[in-house]
Design an enzyme around this catalytic site. Sequence first.
Site, short mmCIF file in Angstrom:
data_model
loop_
_atom_site.label_atom_id
_atom_site.label_comp_id
_atom_site.label_asym_id
_atom_site.label_seq_id
_atom_site.Cartn_x
_atom_site.Cartn_y
_atom_site.Cartn_z
N CYS A 12 -14.36 -34.21 -48.83
CA CYS A 12 -13.42 -33.16 -49.23
C CYS A 12 -12.16 -33.33 -48.37
O CYS A 12 -12.17 -34.07 -47.38
CB CYS A 12 -14.03 -31.78 -49.05
SG CYS A 12 -14.40 -31.41 -47.33
N GLU A 125 -18.72 -21.91 -38.87
CA GLU A 125 -17.47 -21.37 -39.44
C GLU A 125 -17.41 -19.84 -39.27
O GLU A 125 -16.37 -19.28 -38.93
CB GLU A 125 -17.38 -21.75 -40.92
CG GLU A 125 -16.11 -21.22 -41.60
CD GLU A 125 -16.13 -21.42 -43.11
OE1 GLU A 125 -16.67 -22.44 -43.59
OE2 GLU A 125 -15.61 -20.54 -43.81
FE1 F3S Z 1 -13.96 -29.17 -47.05
FE2 F3S Z 1 -12.25 -27.49 -46.01
FE3 F3S Z 1 -13.36 -26.96 -48.28
S1 F3S Z 1 -13.75 -28.71 -44.92
S2 F3S Z 1 -15.39 -27.88 -48.18
S3 F3S Z 1 -11.95 -28.62 -47.89
S4 F3S Z 1 -13.00 -25.54 -46.61
#
Ligand code: F3S
Length: 284
Positions: A12, A125
Amino acid sequence: MQVLLADEYGFCFGVERAVEMVEQALDEGATVRTLGPLIHNTQEIKRLEAEGVATINAPADVAPGETAVIRAHGVTPEVQRELEGRAERVIDATCPFVTKVQKLAERAAAQGRDVVVVGNPDHPEMIGVRGYAPQHAHVVRDASEVASLPPLHAPLVVSQTTLKLSTFLEAADAVRLKADSEPQIVNTICSATRDRQDAARALAGHVDAFYIIGGKHSSNSIKLLSVCREQCAQSFLIETPDEINAEDLRGARRVGVTAGASTPNWLIEQTLARLREIGAEEQA
Ligand code: F3S
């Protein structure tokens, strides 16, 4: 046999950014220490270790002259300050989507309001976000846990970035019953997890076998496996290409491939190469 990649797969945005920041620091000659494993992928962690990156468990483990990295989940302001006090340099790789939740919580707390964060209270988190609104934050897993909260003043409701939307909306509804005014509801769910699942679901009905590349303990990879299994019984979660059993592909005409949000591209490439070896023809 054709190999079909899901439309969305692999790193991601936040994970890719964190890895790039670490690589850049290595290029600059830094001694890099990450507070907790940088990502949930054993193979990528081993690769980074080979380049000299070590994982530490607490800010106290940083030695003078070292560069400390805050991973994508973020940390509390106290931990950040402690790192800044010890490390030569701190690289903040907190995902911008997580920073947004932290800032929203901090601002609401400064206004004296309650902050309800829907998510897993034990997740790093959530521990980090709570640190931005220490006297005001309430972390709840779902609507049922809202019932045990005290009365809430002008609450802000936000979510863990990887939460399921229905869980968030149900909890936000439950907050209304506890609040002294209409809550401010901000959906802070990141679409990366959902996009990968939607893409896998769209492909799973059209293939004879499906390989999900990801950590056996990575929750988003395990969820991808269950999404694929709903339509394709021959779905396999693998960490490395060695786990592909050619026997499983006997008679398969189409093979799907996807990867969890912490799976690096090089591992995906190796898997595609292995499938090609078994007689696959990759199709974009
Ligand atoms: Fe990745 Fe950030 Fe979403 S780490 S899962 S893009 S909150």
